[in-house]
Design a protein around this motif. Structure first.
Motif, mmCIF file in Angstrom:
data_model
loop_
_atom_site.group_PDB
_atom_site.id
_atom_site.type_symbol
_atom_site.label_atom_id
_atom_site.label_comp_id
_atom_site.label_asym_id
_atom_site.label_seq_id
_atom_site.Cartn_x
_atom_site.Cartn_y
_atom_site.Cartn_z
ATOM 1 N N PRO A 1 122.322 56.200 21.544
ATOM 2 C CA PRO A 1 121.320 57.259 21.467
ATOM 3 C C PRO A 1 121.284 57.963 20.109
ATOM 4 O O PRO A 1 120.295 58.609 19.781
ATOM 5 N N TRP A 2 122.350 57.829 19.319
ATOM 6 C CA TRP A 2 122.418 58.489 18.013
ATOM 7 C C TRP A 2 121.694 57.714 16.916
ATOM 8 O O TRP A 2 121.417 58.273 15.864
ATOM 9 N N GLN A 3 121.384 56.448 17.146
ATOM 10 C CA GLN A 3 120.813 55.587 16.106
ATOM 11 C C GLN A 3 119.609 56.246 15.430
ATOM 12 O O GLN A 3 118.624 56.577 16.097
ATOM 13 N N ASP A 4 119.701 56.474 14.122
ATOM 14 C CA ASP A 4 118.635 57.043 13.294
ATOM 15 C C ASP A 4 118.211 58.461 13.697
ATOM 16 O O ASP A 4 117.196 58.959 13.213
ATOM 17 N N LYS A 5 118.965 59.106 14.556
ATOM 18 C CA LYS A 5 118.629 60.458 15.025
ATOM 19 C C LYS A 5 118.870 61.467 13.901
ATOM 20 O O LYS A 5 119.948 61.505 13.320
ATOM 21 N N PRO A 6 117.893 62.309 13.574
ATOM 22 C CA PRO A 6 118.132 63.373 12.601
ATOM 23 C C PRO A 6 119.145 64.373 13.159
ATOM 24 O O PRO A 6 118.964 64.893 14.260
ATOM 25 N N VAL A 7 120.217 64.603 12.403
ATOM 26 C CA VAL A 7 121.296 65.476 12.849
ATOM 27 C C VAL A 7 121.669 66.437 11.718
ATOM 28 O O VAL A 7 121.849 66.016 10.571
ATOM 29 N N ALA A 8 121.788 67.715 12.066
ATOM 30 C CA ALA A 8 122.307 68.716 11.139
ATOM 31 C C ALA A 8 123.648 69.176 11.664
ATOM 32 O O ALA A 8 123.774 69.499 12.854
ATOM 33 N N VAL A 9 124.658 69.168 10.809
ATOM 34 C CA VAL A 9 125.979 69.656 11.195
ATOM 35 C C VAL A 9 126.254 70.950 10.459
ATOM 36 O O VAL A 9 125.780 71.171 9.339
ATOM 37 N N MET A 10 127.013 71.805 11.108
ATOM 38 C CA MET A 10 127.375 73.098 10.543
ATOM 39 C C MET A 10 128.676 73.530 11.184
ATOM 40 O O MET A 10 129.137 72.910 12.153
ATOM 41 N N VAL B 1 122.390 61.886 9.369
ATOM 42 C CA VAL B 1 122.992 63.205 9.165
ATOM 43 C C VAL B 1 122.531 63.759 7.816
ATOM 44 O O VAL B 1 122.732 63.123 6.784
ATOM 45 N N LEU B 2 121.920 64.930 7.868
ATOM 46 C CA LEU B 2 121.458 65.562 6.632
ATOM 47 C C LEU B 2 122.647 65.870 5.728
ATOM 48 O O LEU B 2 123.667 66.370 6.204
ATOM 49 N N PRO B 3 122.503 65.617 4.432
ATOM 50 C CA PRO B 3 123.608 65.895 3.518
ATOM 51 C C PRO B 3 123.768 67.384 3.201
ATOM 52 O O PRO B 3 124.811 67.805 2.720
ATOM 53 N N GLY B 4 122.760 68.162 3.488
ATOM 54 C CA GLY B 4 122.870 69.583 3.178
ATOM 55 C C GLY B 4 121.519 70.247 3.200
ATOM 56 O O GLY B 4 120.527 69.612 3.541
ATOM 57 N N PRO B 5 121.493 71.516 2.884
ATOM 58 C CA PRO B 5 122.614 72.294 2.378
ATOM 59 C C PRO B 5 123.674 72.525 3.453
ATOM 60 O O PRO B 5 123.353 72.573 4.635
ATOM 61 N N GLU B 6 124.912 72.618 3.022
ATOM 62 C CA GLU B 6 126.009 72.788 3.964
ATOM 63 C C GLU B 6 126.104 74.249 4.411
ATOM 64 O O GLU B 6 125.967 75.156 3.597
ATOM 65 N N VAL B 7 126.322 74.431 5.708
ATOM 66 C CA VAL B 7 126.491 75.763 6.280
ATOM 67 C C VAL B 7 127.913 75.862 6.808
ATOM 68 O O VAL B 7 128.267 75.186 7.779
#
Length: 181
Positions: free
Chosen positions: A101-110, A137-143
């Motif tokens: 389910p994660w394949q190519d999914k836009p993800v923001a981590v913080m 996974v977005l590279p940033g900006p990092e939070v």
């Protein structure tokens, strides 16, 4: 066009967890969306349990939420220089479900943590956890929310203009990815 579906995941199970507050703030700043809060309260991964009983319903529900979401926000605390066991366990369980389910999914981590680095190490490790899933996974900006217990008002809103600005920039990037997909 219908509002995008945004799944938010907090690596802490506490009702007043600053990571849950941060994920909810991210959802608010994401803009108009159907927001779903994922439940990471599940049994520890156990291959014998999986063999005997299959995938637990709570795990399948989370995997289905990931699959349905147009974008995902993951906020992790830092425990001993890494993400929480609760979050790692949920990722491990979801990896056992059918498909990816994660394949190519836009993800923001913080991350939000009590320490002065704001969970930076945990976030770095979390990013590595996501690699085998091939999420976007977005590279940033990092939070990295430092001293997190002092960064929210009584309504759960961030009080710092700088943190809010950085989180808004991250959510703007996530929304752009989600609406392109």
């Amino acid at each position: 066009m219908a509002d995008p579906v945004l799944l938010i995941l907090s690596g802490s199970l506490r009702k007043e967890a600053t990571n849950l507050k941060l994920a909810r703030e991210a959802a608010r700043l994401f803009g108009s969306a159907e927001v779903i809060e994922g439940d990471l309260n599940m049994p520890l991964y156990d291959g014998d349990l999986e063999s005997a009983e299959g995938i637990p319903a709570v795990v399948q529900a989370l995997a289905d939420q990931v699959a349905r979401a147009d974008a995902v926000v993951i906020s992790t605390p830092e425990y001993n220089k890494g993400p929480s066991g609760v979050l790692k366990n949920a990722l491990d369980w979801v990896s056992r479900t059918e498909g990816n389910p994660w394949q190519d999914k836009p993800v923001a981590v913080m991350s939000a943590a009590a320490g002065r680095a704001g969970g930076e190490r945990a976030q770095m490790v979390l990013r590595s956890f996501m690699v085998p899933f091939r999420a976007n996974v977005l590279p940033g900006p990092e939070v990295h929310l430092a001293g997190s217990s002092k960064e929210f008002d009584d309504a759960g809103r961030l009080t710092s203009e700088q943190y809010t600005k950085t989180l808004l920039a991250l959510m703007t990037g996530l929304r752009a990815l989600a609406t392109r997909a």
